[in-house]
Design an enzyme around this catalytic site. Structure first.
Site, PDB file in Angstrom:
ATOM      1  CE  LYS A   9      -3.883  -2.293   2.257  1.00 53.46           C
ATOM      2  NZ  LYS A   9      -4.807  -2.261   3.412  1.00 53.46           N
ATOM      3  CE1 TYR A  49      -9.274  -2.723  -0.164  1.00 58.35           C
ATOM      4  CE2 TYR A  49      -8.768  -0.853  -1.566  1.00 58.35           C
ATOM      5  CZ  TYR A  49      -8.352  -1.873  -0.728  1.00 58.35           C
ATOM      6  OH  TYR A  49      -7.010  -2.017  -0.444  1.00 58.35           O
ATOM      7  CG  ASN A 112      -3.441  -3.071   6.741  1.00 58.12           C
ATOM      8  OD1 ASN A 112      -3.138  -2.832   5.582  1.00 58.12           O
ATOM      9  ND2 ASN A 112      -4.547  -3.695   7.077  1.00 58.12           N
ATOM     10  CG  HIS A 115      -5.159  -6.338  -0.173  1.00 59.33           C
ATOM     11  ND1 HIS A 115      -6.361  -6.414   0.480  1.00 59.33           N
ATOM     12  CD2 HIS A 115      -5.273  -7.110  -1.289  1.00 59.33           C
ATOM     13  CE1 HIS A 115      -7.183  -7.194  -0.214  1.00 59.33           C
ATOM     14  NE2 HIS A 115      -6.550  -7.613  -1.295  1.00 59.33           N
ATOM     15  CD  GLU A 126      -8.219  -9.279  -3.709  1.00 61.75           C
ATOM     16  OE1 GLU A 126      -7.125  -9.794  -3.412  1.00 61.75           O
ATOM     17  OE2 GLU A 126      -9.038  -8.884  -2.858  1.00 61.75           O
TER      18      GLU A 126
END
Length: 151
Positions: A9, A49, A112, A115, A126
């Site tokens: 990310k 998302y 975080n 992913h 994905e």
């Protein structure tokens, strides 16, 4: 051989962690079969998302994911989905095991660092979301073969 998707990310990219994160994946005998640096648009965030679009936290997630480039990664290997999830650790870094990416590098649950796909269905969706078939490469990584140390 199983394929999965992982993403570094924007905060992981900005923090200079690309090499360290890729090393964790490839050290686990996973092959990088697709790789690209890409800044997610709002439209892409809403598509990727989709299950979260109507949730209260989505505006913060969208802002975070579109603020800088991410690294999109297609990985292949034996039990790739479970392996990547184990390397990444729990989504909440406070609950992640020591030695996982999120324990080592993630400042918060929102940021975080990584992913990864959580099932074969999400992995397929994905990978296809970010990569065309012609952008994926199959090969046997040298780390998957027996090697002899010379010298």
């Amino acid at each position: 051989m199983e394929m999965t998707f992982a993403m570094i990310k924007p905060n992981g990219v900005k923090s200079g962690l690309i090499g360290r994160i890729l090393d964790r994946y490839t050290s686990a005998r996973l092959s990088v079969v697709g790789l690209k640096l890409h800044q997610m648009t709002s439209e892409e965030a809403r598509g990727f998302y989709a299950e979260h679009v109507n949730k209260p936290f989505f505006p913060e997630l969208e802002a975070y994911m579109t603020k800088g480039p991410s690294v999109m990664i297609a990985l292949a290997g034996e039990n790739a989905i479970a392996a990547v999830r184990a390397i990444n650790g729990a989504t909440n870094p406070a609950k992640a095991e020591p030695g996982t990416l999120r324990y080592d590098f993630a400042p918060s649950m929102t940021e975080n660092v990584v992913h990864s796909s959580d099932s074969p269905a999400s992995a397929e969706r994905e990978v296809a979301f970010w990569f065309k078939k012609e952008d994926l490469y199959e090969y046997e990584a040298a780390s998957n073969k027996a090697c002899t140390v010379l010298g």
